[in-house]
Design a protein around this motif. Structure first.
Motif, short mmCIF file in Angstrom:
data_model
loop_
_atom_site.label_atom_id
_atom_site.label_comp_id
_atom_site.label_asym_id
_atom_site.label_seq_id
_atom_site.Cartn_x
_atom_site.Cartn_y
_atom_site.Cartn_z
N THR A 114 -11.07 70.50 8.07
CA THR A 114 -9.97 71.36 8.50
C THR A 114 -10.32 72.07 9.80
OG1 THR A 114 -10.77 73.28 7.27
CG2 THR A 114 -9.35 71.75 6.09
N GLU A 115 -9.36 72.80 10.31
CA GLU A 115 -9.55 73.52 11.57
C GLU A 115 -10.59 74.62 11.43
OE1 GLU A 115 -6.85 76.07 14.79
OE2 GLU A 115 -5.93 75.18 13.03
N LYS A 116 -10.80 75.11 10.23
CA LYS A 116 -11.73 76.20 10.05
C LYS A 116 -13.19 75.78 10.26
CE LYS A 116 -8.81 78.76 6.84
NZ LYS A 116 -8.66 79.30 5.47
N ASP A 117 -13.42 74.47 10.29
CA ASP A 117 -14.80 74.05 10.54
C ASP A 117 -14.89 72.87 11.49
OD1 ASP A 117 -13.75 72.30 8.66
OD2 ASP A 117 -14.95 73.12 7.03
N TYR A 118 -14.20 71.76 11.17
CA TYR A 118 -14.42 70.53 11.91
C TYR A 118 -13.44 70.29 13.06
CZ TYR A 118 -17.65 69.14 8.22
OH TYR A 118 -18.70 69.08 7.36
N LEU A 119 -12.17 70.60 12.90
CA LEU A 119 -11.13 70.13 13.79
C LEU A 119 -10.75 71.17 14.84
CD1 LEU A 119 -8.74 68.44 11.21
CD2 LEU A 119 -10.69 67.44 12.40
N VAL A 120 -10.32 70.69 15.99
CA VAL A 120 -9.82 71.60 17.01
C VAL A 120 -8.43 72.09 16.64
CG1 VAL A 120 -8.85 69.74 18.43
CG2 VAL A 120 -9.49 71.89 19.49
N ASN A 121 -7.72 71.31 15.85
CA ASN A 121 -6.40 71.67 15.37
C ASN A 121 -6.13 70.84 14.11
OD1 ASN A 121 -3.52 71.83 14.94
ND2 ASN A 121 -3.28 72.47 17.07
N GLU A 122 -5.66 71.45 13.04
CA GLU A 122 -5.51 70.71 11.78
C GLU A 122 -4.16 70.00 11.67
OE1 GLU A 122 -4.29 74.53 8.94
OE2 GLU A 122 -6.31 73.71 8.92
N GLN A 123 -3.29 70.16 12.67
CA GLN A 123 -2.05 69.38 12.71
C GLN A 123 -2.38 68.02 13.30
OE1 GLN A 123 1.38 70.42 11.91
NE2 GLN A 123 1.67 68.21 12.07
N VAL A 124 -2.61 67.04 12.44
CA VAL A 124 -3.10 65.74 12.87
C VAL A 124 -1.94 64.84 13.26
CG1 VAL A 124 -4.41 63.68 12.17
CG2 VAL A 124 -5.12 65.95 11.38
N ASN A 125 -1.96 64.35 14.50
CA ASN A 125 -0.95 63.40 14.96
C ASN A 125 -1.32 61.96 14.60
OD1 ASN A 125 0.54 65.48 16.16
ND2 ASN A 125 -0.61 65.31 18.08
N ASP A 126 -2.60 61.63 14.76
CA ASP A 126 -3.06 60.28 14.46
C ASP A 126 -4.57 60.30 14.34
OD1 ASP A 126 -2.86 57.61 13.88
OD2 ASP A 126 -2.13 56.99 15.84
N LEU A 127 -5.13 59.26 13.73
CA LEU A 127 -6.57 59.14 13.64
C LEU A 127 -6.96 57.67 13.63
CD1 LEU A 127 -7.72 58.35 10.51
CD2 LEU A 127 -6.83 60.62 10.05
N GLU A 128 -8.22 57.43 14.02
CA GLU A 128 -8.76 56.08 14.05
C GLU A 128 -10.27 56.17 13.89
OE1 GLU A 128 -8.86 52.94 13.31
OE2 GLU A 128 -7.05 52.56 14.52
N ILE A 129 -10.89 55.10 13.43
CA ILE A 129 -12.35 55.04 13.29
C ILE A 129 -12.87 53.97 14.24
CG2 ILE A 129 -14.25 54.53 11.71
CD1 ILE A 129 -12.56 55.65 9.46
N TYR A 130 -13.84 54.38 15.04
CA TYR A 130 -14.36 53.52 16.11
C TYR A 130 -15.86 53.77 16.23
CZ TYR A 130 -15.08 51.87 20.94
OH TYR A 130 -15.54 51.25 22.07
N ASN A 131 -16.66 52.71 16.09
CA ASN A 131 -18.12 52.83 16.19
C ASN A 131 -18.68 53.89 15.24
OD1 ASN A 131 -18.24 50.81 18.08
ND2 ASN A 131 -18.44 52.17 19.84
N ASP A 132 -18.24 53.84 13.99
CA ASP A 132 -18.72 54.74 12.94
C ASP A 132 -18.41 56.22 13.20
OD1 ASP A 132 -19.74 52.73 11.31
OD2 ASP A 132 -21.67 52.73 12.34
N SER A 133 -17.41 56.47 14.02
CA SER A 133 -16.98 57.84 14.28
C SER A 133 -15.48 57.95 14.03
CB SER A 133 -17.30 58.27 15.71
OG SER A 133 -18.69 58.38 15.91
#
Length: 712
Positions: free
Chosen positions: A559-578
């Motif tokens: 969540t935004e409280k620790d990991y994210l710059v903003n918790e309103q997620v528009n999209d996500l993808e996994i690339y090179n184990d990240s």
């Protein structure tokens, strides 16, 4: 004549406006300045106790926070001072506090007690749980007795100087600092510590035990105490260091001019950067939730999780919100609504621009993207494009072909329809209908994202997920009971996963349907993206990202409280184990292994109050006995934890008359009303935001006596 490879290089050279090698760590500091929790923005220290409570020491008061509600202590709790600047906990769970009035308190059994006989500047608790006190006047050091009284002064040598801090090495040796220097005391002998290169004495020294090493901070650097001497570690700070904290292979220093990050390599310090430089940083503390809590002089508290990296509009090449993320075999593409997009390959991030159409049309407002093969991405603006092998090709709506002559069986037109060659037939997925060979037509209220698996075509409607099957020239379909507006459907490891905008995630395993929502630990029921990766399904929501184990459906949230710059997620993808998370505030990335290796921390649960008939606060004994007229109970639980405090789920397992019932609650206050006479064994557990249950339950035994006429 130029080769295709040469043309491609020229196009990329023209389109890519700027590029940077991805090296620097960009941190996101989440400002926590809740006035109901911290009444002042001047915060000396944040501290996490053994029960999981967070304590805040400000210039005005002391508060304790469980993640849901805060308690500000005052005279009714035995606390008669205002601000405080030092807090420690001993091995018995007693909290010790030094106030800005130089008074020492200890907190035990929910009550503060003051030790008023001397004024205290510093408190140190050694590894044997001994308490050492440095005084403000007369330069004395005391050792506290077991009954909370002061012993005979251990040190009386500097009666005309104020002691700033003390650090006990053992019962007969300790370090201490005064306004004239730092000293080493052992067996009644005192020696002033000197360093031949830089240290000249006269600075306020503070002592820290980190990773089995003792560090001393002065106004001209950080030193290590070793073999009864001090050695230079880092002397470029040039201003006073108030606090030190270790986090992995990094050391963080709170200074007058910002928060300093150091990389530790054996015995060397390497400066990594300075953050929050606009004001003094008073302390930095690591919690069990792997967050750093940073306190400031004027802006309250900031929370930092160093496991994630951020590309913000203010400190990176990315200057826009990230709305769509796609990848091909070698690269990652980050799209905005503007003609600009970002291209990540070989750890190099470039900003590029979608080209104008062949007729020069410059209305390039991005509407969407779609992976249509391992190497091709459809990009939808006012004109449809196909991005393949880092090169754009235009779709001509009039001719129905790509301008370059390259044909592909999947492409979205500017009207939002998708043409798909399916079992030798042409299946058109449109905004309002599905048509097969222009002869069979099935109208829908609204058509959602599609999935073609085997000989079945799935699409979403307001009535559920429709499975469309074409066999023997007949169009057959069935409606699968998936509630809510479906955002996307994927097939992964013999199961179908459908995310919705109202009801979370559905897992379809043959005829079995499992719904995963906030009731199971999902942070929100509005889902915007889904990506499978190895043994997990990653889901983006409007309140963060969830990693779901496909075996047991356990959840870990970001969540935004620790990991994210903003918790309103528009999209996500996994690339090179990240994991790459696109938001309106920029991009966040972190490893797919984050918090998997060490596992999730189990939450604590405590019974804060046990009320009888909603009025009498009962004393918790091994067995609580009442009569049949007093059979209404209110159980008020608390489960401290900043990330999970408002999202905990409680569970009661009640056994009565050899019958066991399991009840779930979202509220920490639970009522058991009109219980029948008999014996009750109650077990209470709590599940945190990551779906992890507590390991130490609250156990309660009740015995309600029947009326006398029902007894033998």
């Amino acid at each position: 004549m130029l080769s295709n490879t040469t043309i491609l290089k020229v196009i990329l050279l023209v389109l890519c406006l700027a590029a940077t090698r991805v090296k620097a760590q960009h941190y996101h500091f989440y400002n926590f300045n809740d006035k109901d929790v911290i009444p002042s923005s001047f915060v000396y220290k944040t501290f996490e106790d053994s029960k999981g409570y967070l304590w805040f020491l400000s210039d005005k008061s002391i508060s304790r926070y469980d993640g849901k509600k805060a308690k500000i202590f005052g005279p009714a709790d035995g606390y008669k001072d205002g601000g405080a600047y030092r807090i420690l906990e001993d091995k018995e769970g007693v909290i010790w506090i030094v106030t800005t009035n130089f008074r020492l308190y200890y907190f035990k059994n929910e009550q503060f007690n003051a030790l008023d006989s001397i004024t205290v500047t510093w408190l140190h608790i050694d590894h044997n749980d001994n308490k050492w006190v440095a005084t403000r006047h007369y330069g004395l050091i005391y050792k506290l007795n077991k009954n909370y009284t002061y012993s005979v002064p251990v040190l009386t040598e500097y009666k005309n100087n104020m002691l700033h801090s003390v650090f006990a090495l053992n019962d007969s040796s300790f370090l201490y600092s005064t306004n004239v220097g730092v000293f080493y005391y052992s067996n009644r002998n005192t020696r002033k510590l000197l360093h031949t290169e830089t240290y000249k004495g006269g600075a306020i020294g503070r002592f820290f035990s980190i990773n089995n090493k003792i560090y001393i901070t002065l106004d001209n650097g950080i030193y290590e105490f070793l073999n009864k001497r001090i050695y230079k570690k880092y002397t470029l700070v040039k201003n006073e260091v108030f606090d030190l904290c270790a986090n992995g292979d990094h050391l963080w220093a709170a200074t007058q001019k910002g928060l300093l990050a150091f990389k530790l390599d054996k015995d060397s310090f390497f400066a990594q950067g300075t953050y929050l430089t606009d004001q003094p940083i008073l302390s930095v503390t690591k919690t069990t939730e792997n967050n750093l809590w940073v306190t400031t002089l004027q802006k309250g508290v900031f929370i930092l999780n160093t496991a994630s990296n951020h590309y913000l509009p203010t400190n990176s090449i990315i200057k826009n919100s990230i709305n769509f993320i796609r990848k091909d075999l070698t690269s990652l593409y980050l799209f905005t609504y503007t003609p600009s997009y970002y291209f990540l390959s070989d750890k190099k991030l470039s900003v590029c621009e979608i080209p104008k159409s062949a007729d020069g049309n410059d209305k390039r407002i991005l509407k969407g993207t779609r992976n249509i093969s391992d190497s091709d991405i459809a990009v939808f603006t006012n004109r449809s494009l196909l991005l393949g092998k880092n090169k754009f090709r235009f779709w001509n709506n009039d001719s129905g072909h790509l301008v370059s002559g390259l044909s592909n069986h999947v492409l979205m037109t500017m009207r939002g329809a998708l043409d798909l060659t399916y079992n030798g037939k042409t299946l058109v997925y449109g905004k309002d209908f599905i048509r097969l060979d222009s002869t069979l037509k099935m109208y829908t209220n609204s058509a959602g994202p599609l999935l073609c698996h085997g000989d079945t075509f799935y699409y979403g409607t307001q009535k559920g997920l429709v499975a469309l099957h074409y066999s023997k020239h007949k169009l057959q379909y069935r409606i699968i009971d998936v509630k809510g507006n479906i955002s996307k459907v994927i097939y992964y490891r013999n199961k179908i996963y459908a995310i919705t905008q109202t009801n979370g995630l559905y897992v379809l395993d043959n005829d079995n349907i499992t719904n995963i929502s906030t009731a199971n630990g999902l942070p929100a029921n509005y889902c915007s993206a889904i990506v499978p990766y190895k043994n997990h399904i990653w889901v983006g929501t409007n309140k963060g990202v969830s990693r779901i184990n496909i075996s047991d459906l356990s959840i870990h949230n970001f969540t935004e409280k620790d990991y994210l710059v903003n918790e309103q997620v528009n999209d996500l993808e996994i690339y090179n184990d990240s994991v790459y998370v696109g938001t309106n505030s920029g991009l966040t990335t972190f490893s797919v292994q984050t918090n998997i290796v060490n596992g999730n921390t189990a939450p604590h649960i405590y019974l804060e109050k046990l009320l009888l008939n909603n009025a009498i606060d009962l004393v918790r004994n091994d067995l609580i006995e009442t009569d049949y007229l007093n059979n209404n109970f209110t159980l008020e639980f608390v489960s401290p934890g900043y990330r999970s405090g408002k999202s905990n789920r409680f569970r009661l397992i009640i056994t009565a008359n050899d019958v066991t019932d399991t009840l779930h609650y979202d509220n920490s206050s639970i009522q058991l009303l009109a219980l029948m006479p008999g014996s009750y064994n109650i077990r209470a557990d709590v599940m945190n935001i990551d779906g992890v249950w507590s390991t130490t339950p609250v156990l309660l035994d009740l015995l309600i006596h029947p009326p006398f006429w029902k007894t033998i």
